[in-house]
Enzyme design. Structure first.
Site, PDB file in Angstrom:
ATOM      1  N   ASP A 136       0.854  -1.178   0.000  1.00  0.00           N
ATOM      2  CA  ASP A 136       0.000   0.000   0.000  1.00  0.00           C
ATOM      3  C   ASP A 136       0.896   1.235   0.000  1.00  0.00           C
ATOM      4  O   ASP A 136       2.056   1.174   0.411  1.00  0.00           O
ATOM      5  CB  ASP A 136      -0.869  -0.036   1.262  1.00  0.00           C
ATOM      6  CG  ASP A 136      -1.738   1.201   1.398  1.00  0.00           C
ATOM      7  OD1 ASP A 136      -2.229   1.696   0.365  1.00  0.00           O
ATOM      8  OD2 ASP A 136      -1.916   1.673   2.527  1.00  0.00           O
ATOM      9  N   GLU A 175      -0.119   5.022   0.848  1.00  0.00           N
ATOM     10  CA  GLU A 175      -0.295   6.005   1.928  1.00  0.00           C
ATOM     11  C   GLU A 175      -0.283   5.327   3.293  1.00  0.00           C
ATOM     12  O   GLU A 175      -0.990   4.353   3.516  1.00  0.00           O
ATOM     13  CB  GLU A 175      -1.623   6.747   1.739  1.00  0.00           C
ATOM     14  CG  GLU A 175      -1.634   7.621   0.501  1.00  0.00           C
ATOM     15  CD  GLU A 175      -3.010   8.226   0.264  1.00  0.00           C
ATOM     16  OE1 GLU A 175      -3.432   9.062   1.069  1.00  0.00           O
ATOM     17  OE2 GLU A 175      -3.660   7.830  -0.725  1.00  0.00           O
ATOM     18  N   ASN A 197      -8.958  -0.964   3.834  1.00  0.00           N
ATOM     19  CA  ASN A 197      -8.983  -1.270   2.398  1.00  0.00           C
ATOM     20  C   ASN A 197      -7.802  -2.144   1.955  1.00  0.00           C
ATOM     21  O   ASN A 197      -7.694  -2.483   0.776  1.00  0.00           O
ATOM     22  CB  ASN A 197      -9.080   0.017   1.544  1.00  0.00           C
ATOM     23  CG  ASN A 197      -7.786   0.795   1.525  1.00  0.00           C
ATOM     24  OD1 ASN A 197      -6.981   0.711   2.464  1.00  0.00           O
ATOM     25  ND2 ASN A 197      -7.574   1.550   0.466  1.00  0.00           N
TER      26      ASN A 197
END
Lengths: 201, 201
Positions: free
Chosen positions: A7, A9, A155
């Site tokens: 990922d 961020e 997420n």
């Protein structure tokens, strides 16, 4: 053969929307999926706020240009690349993510994109693929890769579950408590140790 | 959103086996799939020749370390990365390809791998995935990418056919004649022009 899906961020760079909120001093842009769990509603709201405040994509890109990667992330990626291929998977948009990813190196970025009008105002966003992180991970496994996935929030969970090895990096408390099956690390050194164990190096 | 899949040898770096043949002065290592169309037979023959001549993986890696990317390839990739994600797809092996790909940048490399014994002799090779280039291209399309593919020889054709846009870079005469449906370029400048037309930039 290993691919590591990371990922962006919170794992390699700071949170982009937080930076935009701080720079523009618009508190409402700090809202995340924790405040508004419906991502579509959240994004439409963010776009509305930007337009109400006359903020163009160009101005946001200038803010993002001023962002630095998280300290140590560049060196971590450089180390990792000796042992594993690297894909950066983010539900952010290429218009935001690309410049800051290039500050990390020439890594491959899989993400989504924004729509703008002639004046450079953001009018909408477009998801290249629903459940992108999970589906990318699945397809890599179908291509006989061993997949390590590193993420920090809700997420990322489907990606972590789908991967051969999932690792949480600096997750918020609710995420680490709810998904205690994944190892949790807070520093790149610990992340390296986890990956070394997986790679048996 | 675009991904460009590029073959490695002949497109970004010189042919690895030709370099090994020249360095070791073993003419038979110059054989290619043009001389022996059965790739498995060809690879087993190459491995046999290496072992007969007491050449270890380590020695080959030293030869490869001395190889430079094709002039202009690094600058081309750097330009391309502004507009498209990049994947380098090669039917070569990570033990050969990785060092020379890293000399190009931090790009993602999808390939196969070699097997060695304790003494570092190559004993076999292992294909991560049959028809790797074609299948990778197909999966990228399934992930809603527009795929540009660039290759130079027979083992790239299925990838070029599968891609949204296929381009031949410096192909041998028989390849360019047989697959005249693909545009042919011989310089990076022409390749850039072809890609600019595709990207409408």
């Amino acid at each position: 053969m290993f691919v590591t899906c990371l990922d962006l961020e919170g794992v390699l760079i700071p949170e982009i929307w937080i930076n935009i909120a701080e720079y523009t001093k618009i508190e409402n842009l700090k809202l995340t999926t924790r405040d508004e769990p419906d991502y579509d509603k959240l994004m439409k709201r963010r776009i509305k706020i930007l337009n109400e405040n006359d903020i163009s994509l160009n101005q946001i890109q200038k803010i993002i240009k001023g962002m630095s990667p998280l300290p140590g992330s560049k060196e971590f990626l450089r180390w990792l690349h000796n042992y594993s291929e690297i894909l950066i998977l983010t539900d952010s948009f290429i218009e935001f993510a690309k410049p800051v990813v290039r500050a990390l190196g020439d890594y491959t970025l899989f993400c989504h994109n924004l729509e703008t009008d002639e004046e450079g105002k953001i009018t909408n966003y477009s998801l290249r693929l629903q459940n992108m992180k999970k589906i990318t991970t699945r397809k890599l496994k179908e291509m006989n890769f061993n997949v390590i996935a590193v993420g920090d929030s809700y997420n990322d969970i489907e990606m972590l579950k789908e991967a051969d090895f999932g690792i949480l990096f600096r997750p918020p408390k609710n995420v680490s408590e709810e998904f205690s099956q994944f190892p949790i690390v807070t520093e790149y050194l610990e992340l390296k140790d986890q990956i070394k164990r997986i790679l048996e190096i």
